[in-house]
Design a protein around this motif. Structure first.
Motif, PDB file in Angstrom:
ATOM      1  N   VAL A   1      35.740  37.225  42.662  1.00 26.20           N
ATOM      2  CA  VAL A   1      36.580  35.951  42.631  1.00 26.20           C
ATOM      3  C   VAL A   1      37.748  36.286  43.786  1.00 26.20           C
ATOM      4  O   VAL A   1      38.031  35.205  44.443  1.00 26.20           O
ATOM      5  CB  VAL A   1      37.363  35.880  41.304  1.00 26.20           C
ATOM      6  CG1 VAL A   1      38.745  34.924  41.453  1.00 26.20           C
ATOM      7  CG2 VAL A   1      36.548  35.603  40.344  1.00 26.20           C
ATOM      8  N   ASN A   2      38.029  37.761  43.910  1.00 27.69           N
ATOM      9  CA  ASN A   2      38.972  37.793  45.043  1.00 27.69           C
ATOM     10  C   ASN A   2      38.401  37.298  46.440  1.00 27.69           C
ATOM     11  O   ASN A   2      38.992  36.698  47.522  1.00 27.69           O
ATOM     12  CB  ASN A   2      39.341  38.999  44.946  1.00 27.69           C
ATOM     13  CG  ASN A   2      40.442  39.505  46.239  1.00 27.69           C
ATOM     14  OD1 ASN A   2      41.657  39.031  46.213  1.00 27.69           O
ATOM     15  ND2 ASN A   2      39.757  40.312  47.330  1.00 27.69           N
ATOM     16  N   ASP A   3      37.135  37.851  46.420  1.00 28.88           N
ATOM     17  CA  ASP A   3      36.443  37.630  47.998  1.00 28.88           C
ATOM     18  C   ASP A   3      35.975  36.271  48.034  1.00 28.88           C
ATOM     19  O   ASP A   3      36.194  35.671  49.197  1.00 28.88           O
ATOM     20  CB  ASP A   3      34.938  38.411  47.996  1.00 28.88           C
ATOM     21  CG  ASP A   3      35.145  39.961  47.777  1.00 28.88           C
ATOM     22  OD1 ASP A   3      36.276  40.289  48.226  1.00 28.88           O
ATOM     23  OD2 ASP A   3      34.281  40.822  47.485  1.00 28.88           O
TER      24      ASP A   3
ATOM     25  N   ILE B   1      41.465  44.929  43.579  1.00 27.32           N
ATOM     26  CA  ILE B   1      42.302  44.178  44.412  1.00 27.32           C
ATOM     27  C   ILE B   1      43.578  44.824  44.990  1.00 27.32           C
ATOM     28  O   ILE B   1      43.587  45.113  46.211  1.00 27.32           O
ATOM     29  CB  ILE B   1      42.825  42.847  43.726  1.00 27.32           C
ATOM     30  CG1 ILE B   1      41.551  42.303  42.816  1.00 27.32           C
ATOM     31  CG2 ILE B   1      43.432  41.841  44.910  1.00 27.32           C
ATOM     32  CD1 ILE B   1      40.425  41.792  43.949  1.00 27.32           C
ATOM     33  N   GLN B   2      44.358  45.672  43.994  1.00 28.71           N
ATOM     34  CA  GLN B   2      45.392  46.159  44.515  1.00 28.71           C
ATOM     35  C   GLN B   2      45.404  47.568  44.159  1.00 28.71           C
ATOM     36  O   GLN B   2      45.158  48.010  43.033  1.00 28.71           O
ATOM     37  CB  GLN B   2      46.747  45.448  43.683  1.00 28.71           C
ATOM     38  CG  GLN B   2      47.065  44.250  43.953  1.00 28.71           C
ATOM     39  CD  GLN B   2      47.694  43.822  45.395  1.00 28.71           C
ATOM     40  OE1 GLN B   2      48.120  45.036  45.927  1.00 28.71           O
ATOM     41  NE2 GLN B   2      47.428  42.571  45.979  1.00 28.71           N
TER      42      GLN B   2
ATOM     43  N   GLY C   1      39.577  34.387  48.406  1.00 34.47           N
ATOM     44  CA  GLY C   1      40.510  34.849  49.278  1.00 34.47           C
ATOM     45  C   GLY C   1      41.829  35.134  49.123  1.00 34.47           C
ATOM     46  O   GLY C   1      43.085  34.930  49.895  1.00 34.47           O
ATOM     47  N   ILE C   2      41.978  35.614  47.831  1.00 29.74           N
ATOM     48  CA  ILE C   2      43.575  36.056  47.046  1.00 29.74           C
ATOM     49  C   ILE C   2      44.143  37.084  47.904  1.00 29.74           C
ATOM     50  O   ILE C   2      43.350  38.306  48.069  1.00 29.74           O
ATOM     51  CB  ILE C   2      43.340  36.225  45.652  1.00 29.74           C
ATOM     52  CG1 ILE C   2      42.682  34.861  45.121  1.00 29.74           C
ATOM     53  CG2 ILE C   2      44.956  36.383  45.411  1.00 29.74           C
ATOM     54  CD1 ILE C   2      42.760  34.783  43.648  1.00 29.74           C
TER      55      ILE C   2
ATOM     56  N   VAL D   1      42.422  45.092  38.187  1.00 30.24           N
ATOM     57  CA  VAL D   1      43.613  45.035  39.075  1.00 30.24           C
ATOM     58  C   VAL D   1      43.483  46.005  40.356  1.00 30.24           C
ATOM     59  O   VAL D   1      43.826  45.518  41.327  1.00 30.24           O
ATOM     60  CB  VAL D   1      45.024  45.207  38.405  1.00 30.24           C
ATOM     61  CG1 VAL D   1      46.025  45.261  39.503  1.00 30.24           C
ATOM     62  CG2 VAL D   1      45.311  44.143  37.233  1.00 30.24           C
TER      63      VAL D   1
ATOM     64  N   THR E   1      36.450  40.514  39.164  1.00 29.88           N
ATOM     65  CA  THR E   1      37.457  40.303  39.831  1.00 29.88           C
ATOM     66  C   THR E   1      37.384  40.382  41.368  1.00 29.88           C
ATOM     67  O   THR E   1      38.123  39.710  42.061  1.00 29.88           O
ATOM     68  CB  THR E   1      38.644  41.592  39.305  1.00 29.88           C
ATOM     69  OG1 THR E   1      38.482  41.421  37.858  1.00 29.88           O
ATOM     70  CG2 THR E   1      40.149  41.308  39.900  1.00 29.88           C
ATOM     71  N   LYS E   2      36.599  41.142  41.857  1.00 28.82           N
ATOM     72  CA  LYS E   2      36.333  41.595  43.158  1.00 28.82           C
ATOM     73  C   LYS E   2      35.782  40.436  43.644  1.00 28.82           C
ATOM     74  O   LYS E   2      35.875  39.908  44.894  1.00 28.82           O
ATOM     75  CB  LYS E   2      35.615  42.809  43.409  1.00 28.82           C
ATOM     76  CG  LYS E   2      35.826  43.541  44.802  1.00 28.82           C
ATOM     77  CD  LYS E   2      35.014  44.670  44.896  1.00 28.82           C
ATOM     78  CE  LYS E   2      35.325  45.212  46.373  1.00 28.82           C
ATOM     79  NZ  LYS E   2      36.713  45.191  46.866  1.00 28.82           N
TER      80      LYS E   2
END
Length: 234
Positions: free
Chosen positions: A228-230, A74-75, A233-234, A71, A225-226
């Motif tokens: 998937v976020n990249d 991302i955050q 584009g979450i 987490v 996680t990073k």
């Protein structure tokens, strides 16, 4: 005055006699005195609760730390990371308790069925099993409740480590991440060492095995996680 025959007889009687077939000196030296009981420790009896405790602590430590690290990729807000860790602690402890209860109860039912089968066969004369042996085997059966409590408590104990490490660092994200990884690494080495000592195994290899596995779990969670976020584009 004694005759020569009587003198020889008295001389032979005064000589120490050596028992026949008693020539094993090592056996004579290792013979235990009568009435002395030697305590035999059954290390296999520790396997059930040791497995549940170590598994729960290690799972709580790694899953909560990996969740917080993932987490945090991302955050970077502290409140979000702490909330994710607390949710992971509660959900993981409940899941471990229920899973351990179900699995151990399944083992308990199987072993009880085997005992009943042996008793039934014994009544027909196929197998001779005494009442004391039956009670002895029943006392050795695992307790589903104890296993569930040990697993849930150990999970919560392990999960507290990354939570406490992150709670005192409110500003710098990278310092917080380093503190979590460092605290988890020390705890992993400790859990591996304790399990090795209680199981009468060597300390170095189990500790390193647990440590490397923990690093892999946190690294894979952070990276995926990073990624998937990249990509999303979450």
């Amino acid at each position: 005055m004694a005759t020569p025959t009587e003198s020889q007889s008295s001389l032979q009687a005064s000589k120490p006699t050596i028992p026949y077939n008693v020539d094993d000196i090592e056996q004579q030296q290792t013979t235990e005195p009568a009435g002395l009981e030697i305590e035999v420790i059954d290390y296999s009896s520790r396997a059930q609760w040791l497995r549940a405790t170590i598994l729960g602590a290690n799972d709580g430590l790694l899953s909560t730390a990996s969740l917080m690290v993932g987490v945090g990729a991302i955050q970077k807000d502290l409140n979000t990371i702490m909330l994710a860790g607390i949710a992971g602690l509660v959900a993981g402890a409940c899941s471990m308790a229920i899973g351990e209860f179900v699995s151990v109860y399944c083992q308990y039912d199987i072993e009880m069925a085997q005992i009943k089968m042996d008793v039934t066969r014994g009544t027909t004369g196929d197998v001779i099993i005494s009442a004391s042996e039956i009670e002895k085997r029943k006392r050795k059966l695992p307790s589903p409740f104890k296993a569930a409590i040990a697993s849930a408590g150990a999970f919560a104990l392990g999960a507290f480590v990354p939570l406490l490490a992150a709670a005192f660092i409110k500003e710098d994200y990278y310092v917080r991440l380093g503190a979590v990884v460092a605290a988890v690494s020390l705890a992993l080495v400790g859990f591996g060492g304790v399990s090795a000592v209680l199981g009468r195994a060597r300390v170095v290899k189990p500790s390193l095995r647990v440590l490397v596995g923990g690093w892999l779990a946190m690294g894979v969670t952070f990276s995926l996680t990073k990624l998937v976020n990249d990509l999303a584009g979450i």
